[in-house]
Design an enzyme around this catalytic site. Structure first.
Site, PDB file in Angstrom:
ATOM      1  N   LYS A  54       0.945  -1.281  -0.052  1.00 34.40           N
ATOM      2  CA  LYS A  54      -0.065   0.020   0.099  1.00 34.40           C
ATOM      3  C   LYS A  54       0.768   1.104  -0.036  1.00 34.40           C
ATOM      4  O   LYS A  54       0.617   2.032  -0.523  1.00 34.40           O
ATOM      5  CB  LYS A  54      -1.024  -0.076   1.358  1.00 34.40           C
ATOM      6  N   GLN A  98      -4.426  -1.187   9.722  1.00 34.38           N
ATOM      7  CA  GLN A  98      -4.225  -2.709   9.094  1.00 34.38           C
ATOM      8  C   GLN A  98      -4.785  -3.535  10.062  1.00 34.38           C
ATOM      9  O   GLN A  98      -4.428  -3.598  11.288  1.00 34.38           O
ATOM     10  CB  GLN A  98      -2.712  -2.962   8.764  1.00 34.38           C
ATOM     11  N   ASP A 121     -11.131   3.253   4.306  1.00 33.57           N
ATOM     12  CA  ASP A 121     -11.259   1.902   4.422  1.00 33.57           C
ATOM     13  C   ASP A 121     -12.756   1.604   3.983  1.00 33.57           C
ATOM     14  O   ASP A 121     -13.408   0.717   3.590  1.00 33.57           O
ATOM     15  CB  ASP A 121     -10.904   1.045   5.291  1.00 33.57           C
TER      16      ASP A 121
END
Ligand code: NAP
Length: 281
Positions: A54, A98, A121
Site C-alpha cells: 500500500k 491494518q 477503508d
C-alpha cells in the site's frame, strides 16, 4: 467454454494512473500532497506485506504516506491517541489501520475512532450506513474494486442475478449493497445457507468472499457467469482463492485470478478513496 481472465493488475494500474493525475492536480491547487497515514500494530507477516504494498502504491500515485508501526503489546489507548492526533492533522487525508489488530485491542472501538471523513477503508458505521442509504460516502475498497472488475468485462450488472457468498461487514455486505445499487437482483449466501449450489447455479454474477480455499467448484457455476474471487487463502506459502480456478474457468464467461484479480483493485480503491477524501476536505 474457456473463460476470459479479468486482469486486475492491468485495470488497477490504469486506475492508479488516473489517481496520480488527481493527486498531482490536488497538490498544484492546495500546495501540499494528498496524505495517507498507515497504522500497523504487531508482527503479522501478511499484514506487513499488505502495508508495504500500500505504501509503494501511494508513492507511485504521488500520495504521501505516513507510517506508524507499533509493537504487538501496544495498548489500545496508545492506538486511539494516535488516531485522535491523525484526525486533527491537516496533512493527513486518510487513515488506514491494518487489520487484524493484536487480540487485546478492540478493533471496533479503534475503527470507530477514525473520523468518517478520513475513513478511507470505508469501515466506519457512518460510511457503512451512508452506503446502505445510497448517500455519498467512502465505500469499502474491496467491493468497489469488484464492481470495477465486473464493469471492465462489458457485462451490464442491471437486471442480472448476482450472488454474494459471504456476509462480512468489510466485503460481503457492502458488496451486496453496491450490486443492488447497480440494479442487480442480489442474493447473499452464508454458512447457514441451505443448498448453496442451487443458488450459485442461478448466478449471472458470482462473488466469492468465503475465506475457504477453492470452496467454489466448477459444478456450482452457471455457464457464462462472471466470477469474482475475493478469497486470499495462504497455504504452504502459496496464495489460493475461494474458487477452484481450473474448474471454474471451463464454466465461467469471465473470471478473476488469485493473485492478480481483486487484490490489486483493493489497493487502487484505497488510493481513490484517499484522493476523494482530500478533495472533499
Ligand atoms: P469473513 O469475515 O471470515 O467472512 C466469511 C464469510 O463466509 C462469512 O459471512 C461466512 O458466513 C461465510 N461462509 C463461511 N463458510 C461458509 C460456507 N460453508 N458456506 C457459505 N458461506 C460461508 O471473511 P472476509 O473478511 O469477508 O474475507 C473473505 C475472503 O476474502 C478471505 O479469504 C479474505 O482473506 C479475502 N479478502 C480479500 C481481500 C482482497 O483485497 N482481495 C480483501 C478482504 C478480504 P457466516 O457469516 O454465516 O459465518
Amino acid at each position: 467454454m474457456n473463460s476470459k481472465i479479468i486482469d486486475g493488475k492491468e485495470l488497477a494500474a490504469k486506475i492508479r494512473g488516473e489517481i496520480k493525475l488527481r493527486a498531482e492536480a490536488f497538490k498544484a491547487k492546495r500546495g501540499r500532497s494528498v496524505g495517507l497515514a498507515v497504522v500497523l500494530a504487531g508482527d503479522d507477516p501478511a499484514s506487513k506485506i499488505y502495508v508495504r504494498n500500500k505504501i509503494a502504491a501511494c508513492e507511485e500515485a504521488s500520495i504521501r504516506s505516513y507510517s506508524y508501526d507499533f509493537p504487538e503489546e501496544v495498548s489500545e489507548d496508545a492506538v486511539t491517541e494516535l488516531i485522535d492526533a491523525l484526525n486533527k492533522d491537516t496533512n493527513v487525508d486518510g487513515i488506514l489501520v491494518q487489520l487484524p489488530l493484536p487480540k487485546h485491542i478492540n478493533e471496533k472501538c479503534v475503527l470507530e475512532r477514525i473520523s468518517p471523513c478520513k475513513d478511507v477503508d470505508g469501515f466506519h458505521a457512518v460510511n457503512a450506513g451512508n452506503l446502505l442509504l445510497g448517500n455519498k460516502c467512502l465505500a469499502a475498497c474491496t467491493p468497489q474494486g469488484c464492481i470495477e472488475l465486473i464493469r471492465s468485462t462489458g457485462v451490464t450488472i442491471e437486471g442480472k442475478n448476482a450472488v454474494v457468498i459471504g456476509r462480512s461487514n468489510i466485503v460481503g455486505k457492502p458488496m451486496a449493497v453496491l450490486l443492488l445499487q447497480n440494479n442487480a437482483t442480489v442474493t447473499v449466501a452464508h454458512s447457514k445457507t441451505v443448498d448453496l449450489k442451487s443458488i450459485t447455479l442461478r448466478a449471472d454474477i458470482l462473488v466469492a468472499a468465503v475465506g475457504i480455499k477453492e470452496f467454489v467448484t466448477g459444478d456450482m457455476i452457471k455457464s457464462g457467469a462472471v466470477v469474482i474471487d475475493v478469497g486470499m487463502n495462504r497455504h504452504d506459502g502459496k496464495l489460493y482463492g475461494d474458487v477452484n480456478f481450473e474448474e471454474a474457468k471451463i464454466k465461467a464467461g469471465f473470471i478473476t485470478p488469485v493473485p492478480g484479480g481483486v487484490g490489486p483493485m483493493t489497493i487502487a480503491m484505497l488510493l481513490r478513496n484517499t484522493v476523494t477524501a482530500a478533495e472533499n476536505a
